[in-house]
Every structure is written in structure tokens, then in C-alpha cells.
Scaffold this motif. Structure first.
Motif, PDB file in Angstrom:
ATOM      1  N   ILE A  71       0.863  -1.171   0.000  1.00 11.19           N
ATOM      2  CA  ILE A  71       0.000   0.000   0.000  1.00 11.19           C
ATOM      3  C   ILE A  71       0.903   1.225   0.000  1.00 11.19           C
ATOM      4  O   ILE A  71       1.702   1.429   0.908  1.00 11.19           O
ATOM      5  CB  ILE A  71      -0.957  -0.002   1.207  1.00 11.19           C
ATOM      6  CG1 ILE A  71      -1.864  -1.235   1.130  1.00 11.19           C
ATOM      7  CG2 ILE A  71      -1.770   1.286   1.249  1.00 11.19           C
ATOM      8  CD1 ILE A  71      -2.821  -1.377   2.280  1.00 11.19           C
ATOM      9  N   THR A  72       0.760   2.026  -1.053  1.00  4.26           N
ATOM     10  CA  THR A  72       1.638   3.168  -1.288  1.00  4.26           C
ATOM     11  C   THR A  72       0.838   4.462  -1.165  1.00  4.26           C
ATOM     12  O   THR A  72      -0.250   4.574  -1.725  1.00  4.26           O
ATOM     13  CB  THR A  72       2.231   3.076  -2.712  1.00  4.26           C
ATOM     14  OG1 THR A  72       2.886   1.812  -2.845  1.00  4.26           O
ATOM     15  CG2 THR A  72       3.217   4.179  -2.981  1.00  4.26           C
ATOM     16  N   GLN A  80      -2.935  11.793   4.756  1.00  6.13           N
ATOM     17  CA  GLN A  80      -2.091  10.923   5.576  1.00  6.13           C
ATOM     18  C   GLN A  80      -2.907  10.093   6.554  1.00  6.13           C
ATOM     19  O   GLN A  80      -2.710   8.884   6.675  1.00  6.13           O
ATOM     20  CB  GLN A  80      -1.045  11.736   6.325  1.00  6.13           C
ATOM     21  CG  GLN A  80      -0.150  10.868   7.191  1.00  6.13           C
ATOM     22  CD  GLN A  80       0.958  11.659   7.865  1.00  6.13           C
ATOM     23  OE1 GLN A  80       1.066  12.866   7.702  1.00  6.13           O
ATOM     24  NE2 GLN A  80       1.779  10.967   8.622  1.00  6.13           N
ATOM     25  N   ARG A  81      -3.825  10.729   7.239  1.00  6.72           N
ATOM     26  CA  ARG A  81      -4.625  10.018   8.252  1.00  6.72           C
ATOM     27  C   ARG A  81      -5.407   8.864   7.620  1.00  6.72           C
ATOM     28  O   ARG A  81      -5.450   7.754   8.154  1.00  6.72           O
ATOM     29  CB  ARG A  81      -5.567  11.009   8.937  1.00  6.72           C
ATOM     30  CG  ARG A  81      -6.411  10.393  10.016  1.00  6.72           C
ATOM     31  CD  ARG A  81      -7.220  11.422  10.741  1.00  6.72           C
ATOM     32  NE  ARG A  81      -8.039  12.161   9.793  1.00  6.72           N
ATOM     33  CZ  ARG A  81      -9.104  12.868  10.118  1.00  6.72           C
ATOM     34  NH1 ARG A  81      -9.473  12.958  11.371  1.00  6.72           N
ATOM     35  NH2 ARG A  81      -9.803  13.503   9.206  1.00  6.72           N
ATOM     36  N   THR A  82      -6.007   9.105   6.458  1.00  6.91           N
ATOM     37  CA  THR A  82      -6.776   8.065   5.781  1.00  6.91           C
ATOM     38  C   THR A  82      -5.867   6.947   5.296  1.00  6.91           C
ATOM     39  O   THR A  82      -6.177   5.760   5.447  1.00  6.91           O
ATOM     40  CB  THR A  82      -7.565   8.667   4.601  1.00  6.91           C
ATOM     41  OG1 THR A  82      -8.418   9.689   5.112  1.00  6.91           O
ATOM     42  CG2 THR A  82      -8.393   7.618   3.897  1.00  6.91           C
ATOM     43  N   HIS A  83      -4.729   7.310   4.704  1.00  4.31           N
ATOM     44  CA  HIS A  83      -3.776   6.297   4.225  1.00  4.31           C
ATOM     45  C   HIS A  83      -3.337   5.397   5.376  1.00  4.31           C
ATOM     46  O   HIS A  83      -3.328   4.167   5.244  1.00  4.31           O
ATOM     47  CB  HIS A  83      -2.558   6.981   3.595  1.00  4.31           C
ATOM     48  CG  HIS A  83      -1.407   6.069   3.364  1.00  4.31           C
ATOM     49  ND1 HIS A  83      -1.406   5.105   2.370  1.00  4.31           N
ATOM     50  CD2 HIS A  83      -0.218   5.943   4.005  1.00  4.31           C
ATOM     51  CE1 HIS A  83      -0.262   4.442   2.418  1.00  4.31           C
ATOM     52  NE2 HIS A  83       0.475   4.935   3.397  1.00  4.31           N
ATOM     53  N   GLU A  84      -2.983   5.983   6.505  1.00 10.28           N
ATOM     54  CA  GLU A  84      -2.513   5.191   7.646  1.00 10.28           C
ATOM     55  C   GLU A  84      -3.623   4.323   8.228  1.00 10.28           C
ATOM     56  O   GLU A  84      -3.383   3.167   8.583  1.00 10.28           O
ATOM     57  CB  GLU A  84      -1.904   6.116   8.694  1.00 10.28           C
ATOM     58  CG  GLU A  84      -0.599   6.733   8.214  1.00 10.28           C
ATOM     59  CD  GLU A  84      -0.045   7.809   9.132  1.00 10.28           C
ATOM     60  OE1 GLU A  84      -0.743   8.215  10.089  1.00 10.28           O
ATOM     61  OE2 GLU A  84       1.099   8.249   8.869  1.00 10.28           O
ATOM     62  N   ALA A  85      -4.828   4.850   8.318  1.00 13.05           N
ATOM     63  CA  ALA A  85      -5.949   4.068   8.865  1.00 13.05           C
ATOM     64  C   ALA A  85      -6.283   2.882   7.957  1.00 13.05           C
ATOM     65  O   ALA A  85      -6.482   1.761   8.435  1.00 13.05           O
ATOM     66  CB  ALA A  85      -7.175   4.967   9.043  1.00 13.05           C
ATOM     67  N   LYS A  86      -6.323   3.128   6.648  1.00 15.60           N
ATOM     68  CA  LYS A  86      -6.635   2.033   5.730  1.00 15.60           C
ATOM     69  C   LYS A  86      -5.496   1.013   5.704  1.00 15.60           C
ATOM     70  O   LYS A  86      -5.742  -0.187   5.596  1.00 15.60           O
ATOM     71  CB  LYS A  86      -6.926   2.571   4.335  1.00 15.60           C
ATOM     72  CG  LYS A  86      -8.270   3.264   4.280  1.00 15.60           C
ATOM     73  CD  LYS A  86      -8.656   3.598   2.869  1.00 15.60           C
ATOM     74  CE  LYS A  86     -10.074   4.118   2.867  1.00 15.60           C
ATOM     75  NZ  LYS A  86     -10.661   4.087   1.546  1.00 15.60           N
ATOM     76  N   PRO A 101       5.285   4.188   4.390  1.00 18.97           N
ATOM     77  CA  PRO A 101       4.974   5.351   5.225  1.00 18.97           C
ATOM     78  C   PRO A 101       4.671   6.592   4.379  1.00 18.97           C
ATOM     79  O   PRO A 101       5.102   6.702   3.241  1.00 18.97           O
ATOM     80  CB  PRO A 101       6.248   5.551   6.050  1.00 18.97           C
ATOM     81  CG  PRO A 101       7.311   4.855   5.311  1.00 18.97           C
ATOM     82  CD  PRO A 101       6.668   3.769   4.505  1.00 18.97           C
ATOM     83  N   TRP A 102       3.920   7.490   4.973  1.00 18.63           N
ATOM     84  CA  TRP A 102       3.546   8.715   4.306  1.00 18.63           C
ATOM     85  C   TRP A 102       4.792   9.532   4.026  1.00 18.63           C
ATOM     86  O   TRP A 102       5.035  10.089   3.024  1.00 18.63           O
ATOM     87  CB  TRP A 102       2.576   9.527   5.173  1.00 18.63           C
ATOM     88  CG  TRP A 102       2.035  10.719   4.461  1.00 18.63           C
ATOM     89  CD1 TRP A 102       2.483  12.005   4.544  1.00 18.63           C
ATOM     90  CD2 TRP A 102       0.945  10.755   3.535  1.00 18.63           C
ATOM     91  NE1 TRP A 102       1.748  12.827   3.749  1.00 18.63           N
ATOM     92  CE2 TRP A 102       0.791  12.089   3.109  1.00 18.63           C
ATOM     93  CE3 TRP A 102       0.092   9.797   3.021  1.00 18.63           C
ATOM     94  CZ2 TRP A 102      -0.200  12.479   2.202  1.00 18.63           C
ATOM     95  CZ3 TRP A 102      -0.879  10.181   2.123  1.00 18.63           C
ATOM     96  CH2 TRP A 102      -1.014  11.518   1.720  1.00 18.63           C
TER      97      TRP A 102
END
Length: 102
Positions: A71-72, A80-86, A101-102
Motif C-alpha cells: 500500500i503506497t 495521511q490520516r486516511t492512508h494510515e488508517a486504511k 509510510p507517508w
């Protein structure tokens, strides 16, 4: 499906996005354009019917990340918050996935 799938009317995202995320979202001209703004490039995949009724995949960043279990982040917007949560949720279901990582 064993896991939930999110379905969104991309024509309306700009209406609810600011309230949920505290910042504006562009009004997209098409669903194809909208997927290029998803928080993770890996999730930027859509499927639609073409003029002949055949399924057409829309994947502006390609499919390599999916087949590489990676997951990139997509930094086109501050997601960032959505990327990390998903990414965290995906790892709970598929521990072999790597989350960049973001």
C-alpha cells in the motif's frame, strides 16, 4: 464478500468531504478523475462498463502495488490520516501486506 467494500458516489464527495476531513475536496469531473485522488495509490482502482458493455479497469497508478501486496501513499492531497488508517486495517486482515509510510 467476507470483508466490506466501500462504494461511493464520487460526484458527491466534495459535499461531505470538508465536514468529515476538515479541508476542501475538488469537485471531480468524473469517477475516473476521482480515483487519482484516493489516499493510497494502491486503492486507486475502479471498474466500469465501457460502451460495449465490457468491464474496464480504471487504475491511474497501475496494479503493481496490488500484486506486490504493498500500500503506497498518494500525496496529491493531505490524506495521511486516511492512508494510515486504511493501511492499518488492511494489515489486520492481510499481515503480509507492507504499508509504505507517508
Amino acid at each position: 464478500l467476507a470483508l466490506p467494500v466501500e462504494v461511493r458516489n464520487q460526484a458527491r464527495v466534495h459535499l461531505w468531504y470538508p465536514q468529515k476531513f476538515g479541508r476542501p475536496c475538488p469537485r471531480y469531473l468524473s469517477a475516473s478523475e476521482s480515483v487519482s485522488h484516493f489516499a493510497s495509490k494502491t486503492h486507486a482502482v475502479g471498474v466500469r462498463y465501457d460502451a460495449d458493455g465490457q468491464l474496464e479497469i480504471v487504475a491511474p497508478f497501475g496494479l503493481d502495488d496490488i500484486f506486490s501486496f504493498r500500500i503506497t501513499p498518494n500525496r496529491v492531497m493531505d490524506n495521511q490520516r486516511t492512508h494510515e488508517a486504511k493501511g492499518k486495517r488492511a494489515r489486520e486482515n492481510w499481515p503480509e501486506i507492507s504499508v509504505e509510510p507517508w
